[in-house]
Design a protein around this motif. Structure first.
Motif, short mmCIF file in Angstrom:
data_model
loop_
_atom_site.label_atom_id
_atom_site.label_comp_id
_atom_site.label_asym_id
_atom_site.label_seq_id
_atom_site.Cartn_x
_atom_site.Cartn_y
_atom_site.Cartn_z
N SER A 88 0.47 9.27 2.54
CA SER A 88 0.47 10.55 1.84
C SER A 88 1.83 11.23 1.95
O SER A 88 2.32 11.85 0.99
N SER B 147 -1.06 15.86 -1.26
CA SER B 147 -1.64 14.76 -2.04
C SER B 147 -2.93 15.21 -2.71
O SER B 147 -3.57 16.17 -2.28
N HIS C 42 4.42 9.27 -0.14
CA HIS C 42 4.01 9.39 -1.55
C HIS C 42 4.46 10.73 -2.09
O HIS C 42 4.90 10.84 -3.25
N MET D 17 -6.97 11.37 -2.18
CA MET D 17 -6.23 10.79 -1.07
C MET D 17 -6.53 11.50 0.24
O MET D 17 -6.71 10.85 1.28
N TRP D 18 -6.60 12.83 0.23
CA TRP D 18 -6.77 13.51 1.51
C TRP D 18 -8.22 13.52 2.00
O TRP D 18 -8.47 13.68 3.20
N TYR E 76 -3.48 6.45 -5.03
CA TYR E 76 -2.18 5.97 -4.54
C TYR E 76 -1.57 4.94 -5.47
O TYR E 76 -0.35 4.90 -5.67
N LEU F 54 -2.98 6.17 6.43
CA LEU F 54 -3.20 6.85 5.15
C LEU F 54 -2.43 8.17 5.10
O LEU F 54 -1.90 8.55 4.04
N PRO G 190 -2.12 1.50 1.81
CA PRO G 190 -3.56 1.31 2.05
C PRO G 190 -3.88 -0.06 2.62
O PRO G 190 -4.83 -0.20 3.39
N TYR H 21 -8.94 5.92 -1.62
CA TYR H 21 -7.56 6.39 -1.45
C TYR H 21 -6.62 5.65 -2.41
O TYR H 21 -5.73 6.25 -3.02
N SER H 22 -6.84 4.35 -2.57
CA SER H 22 -5.95 3.54 -3.39
C SER H 22 -6.05 3.87 -4.87
O SER H 22 -5.11 3.63 -5.63
#
Length: 661
Positions: free
Chosen positions: A348, A464, A351, A468-469, A108, A344, A247, A104-105
């Motif tokens: 999202s 996102s 973000h 990420m998702w 992100y 998370l 995160p 995820y990071s």
């Protein structure tokens, strides 16, 4: 539940721990030139650790690895590592959540110029968590316990150009050290009275300890949990720790680090006396209610989840106080999935809401600037709702199973001890109603109702990217009941509790029914509140004006932390500091100035004595000798008349002397 274990050797266990440490050193040395690949490298090392852990399966009995460490005379300390079913399950949890967070990071943090440092710190954190999970003694656990505190400090303050982030990192570090001081005290007491802190050897050494001493040791060790798992009165650091990257919040402040305190309680549950358990239950209950109450009122999307984490950790601590550490760990496991998924998903959301241009009046984390995002972010919406339903304890979700296991254990304990103990499970059920209320409130403010972000021209929310998702979707999927029990309404068949050797002592259909009713009331009240004017008060939001002068100057005093959170713990220390300042200014400084002035006066007096008496006496002797010399010189002038007069006077005086005597 039995597994066919693949017994790992000491070399393979040390290799597992070395992987994140090597990744940390490598990423740190490679520096910025490795920014683009830093996330993939870190995720690769974590995936390797996960595969190794899966390959081991779970050992039926504890395997202990002892390596010589320190030898003082005949006394020897060992580095002890322990691998059993509990540590194996925690290895899977730490690696799996850390892997998803790092993936995820990558998306992100793609615009951050110090990604190598971020992923290096994550690897350091994973290394420290593995040390805690595999520690076979309290002394070894304490070493990695402190290393987790360091990694947390580095990650919370990662954006060190933000004064609030630096302040939050310091606050978390200091409050954790207070709990760790009590933890270390308990370790030293055990080492002094039993000669060991190894988990497999401690039970046989406790018989000779008095109940009072054992209670004191248990409460000192519990102090480590109070700090790390943000229990009353050391819980104020966790909401402010949200200043770090999202995160980070999902990993260390929802799934793993704060869970270390619950893991510690599970390891030391055998030495908690009934008196210590009662204190643990009281602290857990206070923390649970306080966190839930605070979550009802805050507007920051991450702070709602932070206070929710405090509340759920309090529920786990309450379960340990009720003598059922297995169900506390069961809730820890389920909570890690849906709370990490919520964090998370929250990341999202803001973000996607980040304005293209700097908009001082727009806060992408304030739920009063959101609304109606379900159409713009359908995947995030589904993931958030699924994880929120699990947190609220709705049937068919994992949170329902683990919460009901705690309620059943608490009611069973109350039936054994006495009537007043029924207060604990009843308050836990009440907190579950609060949880349902504030989660519906959050879902409504973020995804339903009016699109309040349309008031800002530069805000254009969007879904996102897949990187990420996908982790969010995996965590949401892991929040369903099927992964923990084939029966969605009963914990009796939960594989985790079977693996921990736990059996229910109370089978009562009315307990889950009571839980569902209270949860339904919370949902109904929140839903009714959303439709009755003025709703949750989101439309009365006044955008913040220019920051205070102290904040523009970068002073910590300008952070405007809520007064309740301030008076909760930090203000007493500030008052002590101010009292020390006053003591120094009016006491110590006055004494120093008085001594200085007295010294000056004494120096002047000594100077006068030196000039008037010492030097004056010397000058008087000199003048006397000089005068006598001059007088004698007048007589010795070479004139016969003078000599005759002197002789005559001398004879006359001699004659008078003879006649008178």
């Amino acid at each position: 539940m039995q597994y066919m274990p693949i017994i790992p050797s000491s070399i393979s266990v040390l290799l597992l721990m070395a992987l994140p440490l090597l990744a940390f050193v490598g990423l740190w040395l490679l520096g910025k030139r490795f920014n683009a690949a830093a996330g993939w490298l870190g995720a690769g090392f974590t995936l390797a650790g996960l595969l190794i852990s899966v390959g081991w399966l779970a050992a039926g009995e504890a395997q202990v690895i002892r390596l010589p460490w320190i030898e003082i005379g005949t006394y020897r300390l060992w580095i002890t590592l322990q691998l059993d079913t509990l540590s194996w399950l925690m290895l899977l949890l730490v690696h799996f959540v850390a892997l998803l967070v790092q993936l995820y990071s990558i998306a992100y943090m793609q615009h951050d110029t110090a990604r190598y440092r971020y992923f290096a710190f994550l690897q350091l954190f994973v290394f420290a968590m593995l040390g805690i999970v595999l520690a076979g003694s309290l002394l070894v656990m304490y070493i990695f316990w402190e290393l987790v505190g360091l990694a947390s400090y580095l990650l919370i303050g990662f954006w060190h150009h933000k004064p609030r982030a630096v302040w939050a990192a310091k606050k978390a570090f200091i409050l954790n050290r207070l709990g760790d001081a009590a933890f270390l005290t308990g370790i030293l007491l055990l080492l002094h009275h039993t000669g060991t802190t190894e988990f497999v050897r401690l039970p046989a050494t406790l018989a000779g300890l008095s109940p009072t001493l054992l209670t004191a040791i248990g409460l000192c060790l519990f102090g480590g949990c109070v700090g790390k798992s943000a229990q009353f009165p050391l819980s104020a650091w966790l909401p402010d720790a949200m200043e770090g990257p999202t995160p980070v919040s999902a990993l260390i402040h929802a799934a793993t680090m704060v869970a270390a305190g619950i893991f510690l309680l599970a390891r030391i549950a055998f030495l908690l006396t009934p008196e210590a358990q009662l204190v643990v239950a009281i602290i857990g209950t206070i923390t649970m209610l306080h966190g839930a109450w605070k979550a009802l009122h805050v507007w920051d999307i991450k702070r709602v989840l932070a206070y929710s984490t405090i509340s759920q950790l309090g529920l786990m601590v309450l379960a340990v106080g009720m003598g059922s550490w297995q169900v506390a760990l069961f809730h820890l496991l389920t909570h890690a999935f849906f709370k990490a998924g919520l964090f998370l998903s929250a990341g999202s959301v803001f973000h996607a809401l980040e304005p293209r241009k700097i908009a001082p009046a727009f806060d992408p984390q304030d739920m009063r600037t959101m609304g109606g995002l379900r159409t713009a972010m359908p995947i995030t919406f589904v993931c958030f709702v699924v994880c929120a339903a699990a947190l609220a304890g709705l049937p068919l979700f994992s949170g329902f199973l683990s919460k009901d296991a705690i309620f059943l254990a608490a009611f069973a304990r109350a039936s054994e001890v006495g009537t007043y103990f029924y207060l604990f499970p009843l308050l836990a059920v009440l907190a579950a109603g609060f949880t349902a209320y504030y989660m519906v409130r959050q879902v409504w403010l973020v995804f339903m109702g009016k699109k309040r972000y349309e008031d800002y021209a530069d805000v254009h929310p969007h879904e996102s990217p897949a990187l990420m998702w996908l982790p969010m979707a995996l965590l949401a999927t892991g929040s369903l009941f099927i992964w923990f029990s084939f029966n969605p309404l009963s914990t009796a068949s939960a594989w985790f509790l079977q693996a921990m050797g736990y059996t229910e002592t109370l089978h009562a259909a009315w307990v889950p029914l009571l839980s569902v009713v209270v949860t339904g009331l919370g949902i109904g009240l929140s839903y009714r509140k959303a439709f009755l004017p003025p709703g949750f008060g989101e439309t009365t939001f006044i955008p913040p004006t220019r920051p205070a002068l102290s904040e523009r100057l970068g002073l910590l005093a300008g952070h405007r932390e809520e007064s309740q959170s301030q008076t909760f713990f930090l203000i007493p220390f500030q008052r002590v500091a101010r009292a020390c300042v006053r003591l120094e200014a009016k006491g110590l400084d006055y004494l120093v100035n008085f001594i200085g002035r007295a010294t000056v006066v004494l120096a002047h007096m000594l100077g006068w004595v030196d000039r008037a008496i010492t030097d004056g006496g010397v000058r008087a002797i000199v003048q006397t000798a000089r005068g006598a010399g001059q007088l004698v010189r007048l007589v010795q002038n070479g004139k016969i008349q003078s000599y005759f007069v002197v002789t005559f006077v001398s004879m006359l005086l001699l004659l008078l002397w003879v006649l008178l005597l």
